[in-house]
Design an enzyme around this catalytic site. Structure first.
Site, mmCIF file in Angstrom:
data_model
loop_
_atom_site.group_PDB
_atom_site.id
_atom_site.type_symbol
_atom_site.label_atom_id
_atom_site.label_comp_id
_atom_site.label_asym_id
_atom_site.label_seq_id
_atom_site.Cartn_x
_atom_site.Cartn_y
_atom_site.Cartn_z
ATOM 1 C CD GLU A 63 -3.195 -0.918 2.008
ATOM 2 O OE1 GLU A 63 -3.025 -0.263 3.052
ATOM 3 O OE2 GLU A 63 -4.284 -1.448 1.718
ATOM 4 C CB CYS B 197 8.196 12.688 2.023
ATOM 5 S SG CYS B 197 9.599 13.168 3.061
ATOM 6 C CB CYS C 213 12.312 15.503 4.040
ATOM 7 S SG CYS C 213 12.978 14.547 2.682
ATOM 8 C CB CYS D 4 10.982 15.572 -0.839
ATOM 9 S SG CYS D 4 10.814 13.816 -0.444
ATOM 10 C CD GLU E 176 -4.033 -6.199 2.436
ATOM 11 O OE1 GLU E 176 -4.750 -5.575 3.243
ATOM 12 O OE2 GLU E 176 -2.825 -5.961 2.287
ATOM 13 C CE LYS F 135 -4.149 -6.105 21.658
ATOM 14 N NZ LYS F 135 -3.638 -4.788 21.194
HETATM 15 C C1 GLA Z 1 -4.163 -2.740 4.706
HETATM 16 C C2 GLA Z 1 -2.765 -3.326 4.807
HETATM 17 C C3 GLA Z 1 -2.679 -4.522 5.675
HETATM 18 C C4 GLA Z 1 -3.547 -4.378 6.906
HETATM 19 C C5 GLA Z 1 -4.954 -4.064 6.502
HETATM 20 C C6 GLA Z 1 -5.898 -3.956 7.666
HETATM 21 O O1 GLA Z 1 -4.876 -3.153 3.639
HETATM 22 O O2 GLA Z 1 -2.206 -3.610 3.544
HETATM 23 O O3 GLA Z 1 -1.331 -4.703 6.026
HETATM 24 O O4 GLA Z 1 -3.047 -3.360 7.700
HETATM 25 O O5 GLA Z 1 -4.963 -2.833 5.820
HETATM 26 O O6 GLA Z 1 -7.207 -3.648 7.242
HETATM 27 ZN ZN ZN Z 2 11.373 13.261 1.683
#
Ligand code: GLA
Ligand code: ZN
Length: 673
Positions: free
Chosen positions: A151, A156, A158, A161, A308, A357
């Protein structure tokens, strides 16, 4: 992973972090995966700290073990490069890796997705790690994809950059005089004498809020620069891996309509698109559909991977409600219905510490298979086994397209005026939902895409007409296409400099109108107009326009501009161009889009029944209709063809009624006659 000869079914699995667990648990995981028909795991997403303990010391032994375990249990692997969270030692010894945020705050170690994209340290070690992983695991023939970082996103500001930005500007514009021209710095005496005068646009300089800037030109260019900077990090890893394993496809997990990155630019460097879908329980299903279609459109309709989704809950919403029984299955099929060839989860086993968790997982803290969620996952797993390769690679055959463009999103987002309630994605969605509610397939395309395969193209809020995009539209309409655009279109060029001589600028001849003024209405303000005997609201923006060649189809009914056109149609070449001068309501969009689709010869897949979503995909095996009942109540659907439901093996004749239970799914394969 997608359109890959190693893959002969819809891959099913997700993010798996055995390194967070003692080895005794691993064998148990393998048993549970087999029970649930899991066949792919995404490994090594966040392991940089354990893989590399200083500049020169790498430790791959544990990953070797994990890779061997996956292979010996017949699991395919989507192998991540771990570069989304840098190790603590790197932050301590090389602070150039740490980002400076929009408020100008230099960050310390912590979090993830937090490395400065222009940090030489980050670039060097991320590239090296990717290369080492490729060399070490290149002979594992169960690797079906590389998953670079995770993701990518953010921004940034800085000093690295800032220096890089000046260089980027030099390469793009050549001289400081040209920078001054394209940013129109004569305004407010901002003239730059030297590239070194230029600083990053954030809260310390041009901004007074995230999307409020005194200089649109610099902010727009910084957004482009930031997206490209982060893309360069992806490319560094891509090139390193590709040189070693040229036959393994490479991807990174995108996030749907994610504002910071221009995914159209990214898609050129991705072997296939993958993305993470996290709707809340109350997210309208058409919005999720739109996101899938946006992702499918990034690579001209090629299938994508659902990388995901949560099996049940997330941990980051204010209220993390459970996915109701059947919803995980329904939303998984929604992804497939829109072009996905995988169904994958975050995460396989719920961790015991830190912020995720309580995020849903295939295997819960209780540790066994006797949970509602696991049962639902197992049932879906066995259905996907049954589908096998039937739907793989199937394409959506859309004759209508909606243009989505990141530059236009950025430019309208940071525009000072006409209205703070003007939101690019909202305007796109109003039109998207109209197609969706009519069961008419639509592609979501970028400005580089070919228009000739479509009969009807819509570009809401085409505020910025970049280079010769007007010429592309002109040719499309000349050749018989139907084009539609809306208020706040054709105003500027790619630098956000106004095209003078009357709005909508370069689109004026195509649309046959001149927009003289635009009235922004307050939230509760509304005008009205009548289309086909029904009165609709005119909200948000009301353009005051004059027809030139166009014909006015309806008119405002109130205020001093009563009688001026709201909807116009211009016959142009062999086609026509429509202009919608205001924002209206769903009923209007549905009627109008239905009418124009008829004019363009575009048919719905089937008539609408309740909240049953219908899509179509086609491959060499045949034509598949997906019916997704988003209602809790059952529906009966009248079929106009002979089909076989590939999930239940029930066959239907033309004219049969197909019962579809609440939240149920049917995938019908056309029986050729
Ligand atoms: C994102 C991330 C994962 C996880 C999920 C939780 O999609 O890629 O690592 O943190 O969110 O919803
Ligand atoms: Zn930077």
């Amino acid at each position: 992973m997608v359109e890959n000869e190693k893959v002969n079914k819809i891959l099913y699995g997700g993010d798996y972090n055995p390194e967070q667990w003692p080895e005794e648990i691993w064998e148990e995981d393998m048993r549970l995966f087999q029970l649930a028909h899991i066949d792919v795991v995404t490994l090594n997403v966040f392991s940089w700290a354990s893989l590399q303990s200083d500049e020169d010391t790498y430790h791959f032994e544990k990953l070797d073990q994990i890779m061997d375990m996956a292979r010996s249990h017949g699991l395919k692997v989507c192998l991540a490069t771990s570069t989304a969270a840098h190790p603590a030692w790197m932050a301590r010894k090389h602070p150039d890796i740490l980002r400076t945020d929009f408020n100008g705050m230099k960050h310390k170690f912590g979090g993830r997705h937090n490395s400065c994209p222009n940090s030489p340290t980050y670039q060097k070690y991320a590239r090296m790690l990717a290369e080492k992983l490729a060399v070490r695991y290149k002979d594992y023939d169960n690797i079906v994809a590389w998953h670079i970082s995770n993701e990518f996103g953010g921004a940034c500001y800085c000093e690295n950059c800032e220096r890089k930005f000046r260089q980027w500007l030099k390469e793009r514009y050549g001289t400081i005089a040209e920078v001054n021209r394209v940013w129109d710095t004569a305004f407010w005496g901002h003239t730059f004498y030297d590239f070194d005068d230029i600083v990053t646009p954030n809260m310390l300089s041009e901004h007074f809020a995230a999307n409020r800037t005194t200089f649109q030109g610099i902010t727009l260019d910084y957004r482009r620069f930031n997206s490209e900077s982060i893309l360069n990090c992806y490319k560094l890893e891509y090139d390193a891996i590709h040189a070693v394993t040229p036959d393994i496809p490479i991807t990174t997990n995108l996030m749907g309509p994610y504002q910071d990155l221009d995914y159209h630019m990214w898609a050129d460097y991705m072997d296939f698109i993958s993305w993470d879908n996290y709707p809340a329980n109350d997210t309208p299903f058409e919005e999720t559909a739109f996101k899938h279609d946006l992702m499918r459109g990034l690579k001209q309709g090629k299938p994508f991977a659902l990388m995901e989704q949560t099996p049940s809950v997330t941990n980051w919403l204010p209220y993390n409600s459970l996915k109701r029984p059947g919803v995980m299955r329904l939303w998984s099929y929604q992804a497939i219905a829109h072009g996905s060839d995988t169904v994958m989860f975050f995460q396989m086993r719920r961790s015991i510490g830190a912020c995720e968790k309580y995020h849903g997982a295939v295997i819960d803290h209780v540790g066994h298979e006797h949970t509602r969620v696991f049962r639902e996952i197992t049932a879906l797993g066995s259905e996907l086994d049954k589908i096998g390769s039937l739907t793989l690679g199937a394409r959506t055959d859309a004759k209508a397209a909606i243009v989505f463009d990141w530059d236009n999103w950025w430019a309208t987002d940071i525009s000072a005026g006409p209205s703070v309630s003007l939101h690019y994605c909202d305007e796109i969605l109003h039109y998207y939902k109209a197609f969706h509610s009519l069961n008419i397939p639509v592609d979501v395309i970028g400005v580089k895409d070919d228009l000739s395969r479509y009969s009807f193209v819509i570009a809401p809020l085409l505020y910025m007409v970049k280079s010769d995009y007007d010429e592309k539209i002109r040719t499309f309409v000349n050749n018989g296409g139907i084009f539609l655009t809306t208020f706040f279109s054709g105003y500027t060029d790619e630098h956000d400099l106004v095209t003078v001589g009357g709005y909508p600028g370069k689109l004026r001849d195509i649309l046959g109108i001149w927009v003289e003024e635009e009235d922004a209405l307050p939230e509760d303000g509304a005008n009205s107009f009548t289309y086909k005997d029904t009165v609709y609201q005119a909200k948000l923006i009301c353009d005051l326009l004059h027809t030139e060649n166009a014909k006015a189809l309806c008119h405002y009914e109130h205020d001093f501009y009563a009688g001026m056109p709201v909807l116009t149609r211009n016959a142009f070449g062999k086609g026509a161009a429509y202009y919608v001068a205001t924002r209206s309501d769903a009923g209007f969009y549905q009627t109008l889009i239905g009418d124009i689709c008829r004019e363009a010869g575009i048919e719905p897949i089937i008539e609408k029944t309740g909240n049953v979503e219908v899509t179509m995909r086609r491959n060499a095996n045949g034509t598949f209709l997906f019916f997704l009942n988003h209602d809790e109540d059952p529906h009966d659907i009248c079929l106009h063809h002979a089909y076989r439901n590939i999930l239940t093996d029930v066959s239907y004749k033309e004219g049969d009624m197909m019962p579809l239970a609440g939240r149920d799914v049917a995938i019908l394969m056309e029986i050729p006659q």
